[in-house]
Design a protein around this motif. Structure first.
Motif, PDB file in Angstrom:
ATOM      1  N   ILE A   1       0.850  -1.192   0.000  1.00  0.00           N
ATOM      2  CA  ILE A   1       0.000   0.000   0.000  1.00  0.00           C
ATOM      3  C   ILE A   1       0.884   1.240   0.000  1.00  0.00           C
ATOM      4  O   ILE A   1       1.703   1.423   0.894  1.00  0.00           O
ATOM      5  CB  ILE A   1      -0.903   0.007   1.254  1.00  0.00           C
ATOM      6  CG1 ILE A   1      -1.816  -1.215   1.231  1.00  0.00           C
ATOM      7  CG2 ILE A   1      -1.722   1.283   1.323  1.00  0.00           C
ATOM      8  CD1 ILE A   1      -2.554  -1.468   2.507  1.00  0.00           C
ATOM      9  N   TRP A   2       0.708   2.090  -1.014  1.00  0.00           N
ATOM     10  CA  TRP A   2       1.466   3.339  -1.070  1.00  0.00           C
ATOM     11  C   TRP A   2       0.685   4.399  -0.335  1.00  0.00           C
ATOM     12  O   TRP A   2      -0.487   4.625  -0.603  1.00  0.00           O
ATOM     13  CB  TRP A   2       1.686   3.761  -2.515  1.00  0.00           C
ATOM     14  CG  TRP A   2       2.682   2.896  -3.190  1.00  0.00           C
ATOM     15  CD1 TRP A   2       2.419   1.850  -4.027  1.00  0.00           C
ATOM     16  CD2 TRP A   2       4.094   2.953  -3.056  1.00  0.00           C
ATOM     17  NE1 TRP A   2       3.591   1.265  -4.427  1.00  0.00           N
ATOM     18  CE2 TRP A   2       4.637   1.915  -3.844  1.00  0.00           C
ATOM     19  CE3 TRP A   2       4.955   3.776  -2.344  1.00  0.00           C
ATOM     20  CZ2 TRP A   2       6.000   1.698  -3.942  1.00  0.00           C
ATOM     21  CZ3 TRP A   2       6.313   3.549  -2.445  1.00  0.00           C
ATOM     22  CH2 TRP A   2       6.825   2.525  -3.235  1.00  0.00           C
ATOM     23  N   ILE A   3       1.348   5.070   0.584  1.00  0.00           N
ATOM     24  CA  ILE A   3       0.712   6.143   1.344  1.00  0.00           C
ATOM     25  C   ILE A   3       1.357   7.456   0.918  1.00  0.00           C
ATOM     26  O   ILE A   3       2.577   7.551   0.834  1.00  0.00           O
ATOM     27  CB  ILE A   3       0.857   5.890   2.856  1.00  0.00           C
ATOM     28  CG1 ILE A   3       0.051   4.639   3.217  1.00  0.00           C
ATOM     29  CG2 ILE A   3       0.389   7.104   3.648  1.00  0.00           C
ATOM     30  CD1 ILE A   3       0.102   4.257   4.671  1.00  0.00           C
ATOM     31  N   ARG A   4       0.511   8.459   0.620  1.00  0.00           N
ATOM     32  CA  ARG A   4       0.994   9.752   0.155  1.00  0.00           C
ATOM     33  C   ARG A   4       0.410  10.869   1.018  1.00  0.00           C
ATOM     34  O   ARG A   4      -0.583  10.662   1.708  1.00  0.00           O
ATOM     35  CB  ARG A   4       0.575   9.976  -1.308  1.00  0.00           C
ATOM     36  CG  ARG A   4       1.263   9.037  -2.290  1.00  0.00           C
ATOM     37  CD  ARG A   4       0.780   9.223  -3.710  1.00  0.00           C
ATOM     38  NE  ARG A   4      -0.577   8.776  -3.942  1.00  0.00           N
ATOM     39  CZ  ARG A   4      -0.932   7.501  -4.079  1.00  0.00           C
ATOM     40  NH1 ARG A   4      -0.047   6.541  -3.991  1.00  0.00           N
ATOM     41  NH2 ARG A   4      -2.188   7.175  -4.306  1.00  0.00           N
ATOM     42  N   GLU A   5       1.010  12.056   0.922  1.00  0.00           N
ATOM     43  CA  GLU A   5       0.472  13.206   1.648  1.00  0.00           C
ATOM     44  C   GLU A   5      -0.954  13.463   1.198  1.00  0.00           C
ATOM     45  O   GLU A   5      -1.263  13.360   0.024  1.00  0.00           O
ATOM     46  CB  GLU A   5       1.324  14.450   1.390  1.00  0.00           C
ATOM     47  CG  GLU A   5       2.643  14.403   2.123  1.00  0.00           C
ATOM     48  CD  GLU A   5       3.469  15.665   1.917  1.00  0.00           C
ATOM     49  OE1 GLU A   5       2.884  16.733   1.687  1.00  0.00           O
ATOM     50  OE2 GLU A   5       4.696  15.561   2.007  1.00  0.00           O
ATOM     51  N   GLY A   6      -1.810  13.787   2.143  1.00  0.00           N
ATOM     52  CA  GLY A   6      -3.206  14.056   1.841  1.00  0.00           C
ATOM     53  C   GLY A   6      -4.099  12.836   1.955  1.00  0.00           C
ATOM     54  O   GLY A   6      -5.315  12.966   1.933  1.00  0.00           O
ATOM     55  N   ASP A   7      -3.519  11.643   2.078  1.00  0.00           N
ATOM     56  CA  ASP A   7      -4.332  10.428   2.221  1.00  0.00           C
ATOM     57  C   ASP A   7      -5.033  10.413   3.574  1.00  0.00           C
ATOM     58  O   ASP A   7      -4.512  10.921   4.565  1.00  0.00           O
ATOM     59  CB  ASP A   7      -3.457   9.167   2.132  1.00  0.00           C
ATOM     60  CG  ASP A   7      -3.116   8.791   0.694  1.00  0.00           C
ATOM     61  OD1 ASP A   7      -3.693   9.392  -0.226  1.00  0.00           O
ATOM     62  OD2 ASP A   7      -2.278   7.900   0.518  1.00  0.00           O
ATOM     63  N   ILE A   8      -6.217   9.818   3.582  1.00  0.00           N
ATOM     64  CA  ILE A   8      -6.937   9.601   4.835  1.00  0.00           C
ATOM     65  C   ILE A   8      -6.623   8.180   5.291  1.00  0.00           C
ATOM     66  O   ILE A   8      -6.747   7.230   4.522  1.00  0.00           O
ATOM     67  CB  ILE A   8      -8.459   9.774   4.645  1.00  0.00           C
ATOM     68  CG1 ILE A   8      -8.774  11.195   4.143  1.00  0.00           C
ATOM     69  CG2 ILE A   8      -9.202   9.481   5.945  1.00  0.00           C
ATOM     70  CD1 ILE A   8      -8.336  12.322   5.055  1.00  0.00           C
ATOM     71  N   VAL A   9      -6.205   8.050   6.541  1.00  0.00           N
ATOM     72  CA  VAL A   9      -5.816   6.751   7.084  1.00  0.00           C
ATOM     73  C   VAL A   9      -6.475   6.559   8.442  1.00  0.00           C
ATOM     74  O   VAL A   9      -7.005   7.503   9.026  1.00  0.00           O
ATOM     75  CB  VAL A   9      -4.268   6.641   7.241  1.00  0.00           C
ATOM     76  CG1 VAL A   9      -3.574   6.678   5.886  1.00  0.00           C
ATOM     77  CG2 VAL A   9      -3.726   7.736   8.145  1.00  0.00           C
ATOM     78  N   LEU A  10      -6.453   5.316   8.904  1.00  0.00           N
ATOM     79  CA  LEU A  10      -6.816   5.040  10.298  1.00  0.00           C
ATOM     80  C   LEU A  10      -5.512   4.821  11.044  1.00  0.00           C
ATOM     81  O   LEU A  10      -4.627   4.109  10.559  1.00  0.00           O
ATOM     82  CB  LEU A  10      -7.654   3.755  10.392  1.00  0.00           C
ATOM     83  CG  LEU A  10      -9.127   3.856  10.072  1.00  0.00           C
ATOM     84  CD1 LEU A  10      -9.790   2.492  10.247  1.00  0.00           C
ATOM     85  CD2 LEU A  10      -9.818   4.867  10.955  1.00  0.00           C
ATOM     86  N   VAL A  11      -5.403   5.423  12.211  1.00  0.00           N
ATOM     87  CA  VAL A  11      -4.226   5.185  13.036  1.00  0.00           C
ATOM     88  C   VAL A  11      -4.654   4.708  14.413  1.00  0.00           C
ATOM     89  O   VAL A  11      -5.761   5.014  14.868  1.00  0.00           O
ATOM     90  CB  VAL A  11      -3.322   6.440  13.177  1.00  0.00           C
ATOM     91  CG1 VAL A  11      -2.754   6.854  11.830  1.00  0.00           C
ATOM     92  CG2 VAL A  11      -4.057   7.588  13.830  1.00  0.00           C
ATOM     93  N   GLU A  12      -3.774   3.950  15.024  1.00  0.00           N
ATOM     94  CA  GLU A  12      -4.005   3.459  16.380  1.00  0.00           C
ATOM     95  C   GLU A  12      -2.947   4.084  17.280  1.00  0.00           C
ATOM     96  O   GLU A  12      -1.787   3.692  17.247  1.00  0.00           O
ATOM     97  CB  GLU A  12      -3.872   1.943  16.386  1.00  0.00           C
ATOM     98  CG  GLU A  12      -4.201   1.318  17.709  1.00  0.00           C
ATOM     99  CD  GLU A  12      -4.141  -0.200  17.637  1.00  0.00           C
ATOM    100  OE1 GLU A  12      -3.875  -0.790  18.682  1.00  0.00           O
ATOM    101  OE2 GLU A  12      -4.336  -0.773  16.552  1.00  0.00           O
TER     102      GLU A  12
END
Length: 94
Positions: free
Chosen positions: A53-64
């Motif tokens: 999974i590529w994560i970029r600036e501006g992406d919405i993610v779930l964090v713990e």
């Protein structure tokens, strides 16, 4: 054409997870995120996500967020752009 025609069931946060937006790429599998609870955290991208999974600036993610260090967290999920738009429309995130 129902109003939920384009709607998909999205993964929602568990009790210990929060929505966050990636604000900065830090390198070394770390990103800076602004969480829905208003806290800026350094989030770690776990090994199982790094290659797939590529994560970029501006992406919405779930964090713990970490129990013992609130300013740090682990990324647990990344939403596609269309899914993030749906979350905004439904009022889950701003």
């Amino acid at each position: 054409m129902g109003e939920n025609e384009g709607r998909r069931d999205l993964r929602m946060p568990d009790d210990d997870e929060v929505f966050a937006e990636v604000t900065n790429m830090l390198g070394a599998n770390r990103v800076r995120v602004r969480c829905a609870d208003g806290v800026e955290r350094t989030a770690r991208i776990p090994g199982r996500m790094q290659k797939r999974i590529w994560i970029r600036e501006g992406d919405i993610v779930l964090v713990e967020p970490w129990d013992w260090q609130d300013e740090k967290a682990d990324v647990t999920w990344r939403y596609e752009k269309s899914e993030a738009d749906q979350l905004r429309e439904e009022g889950h995130i701003r």
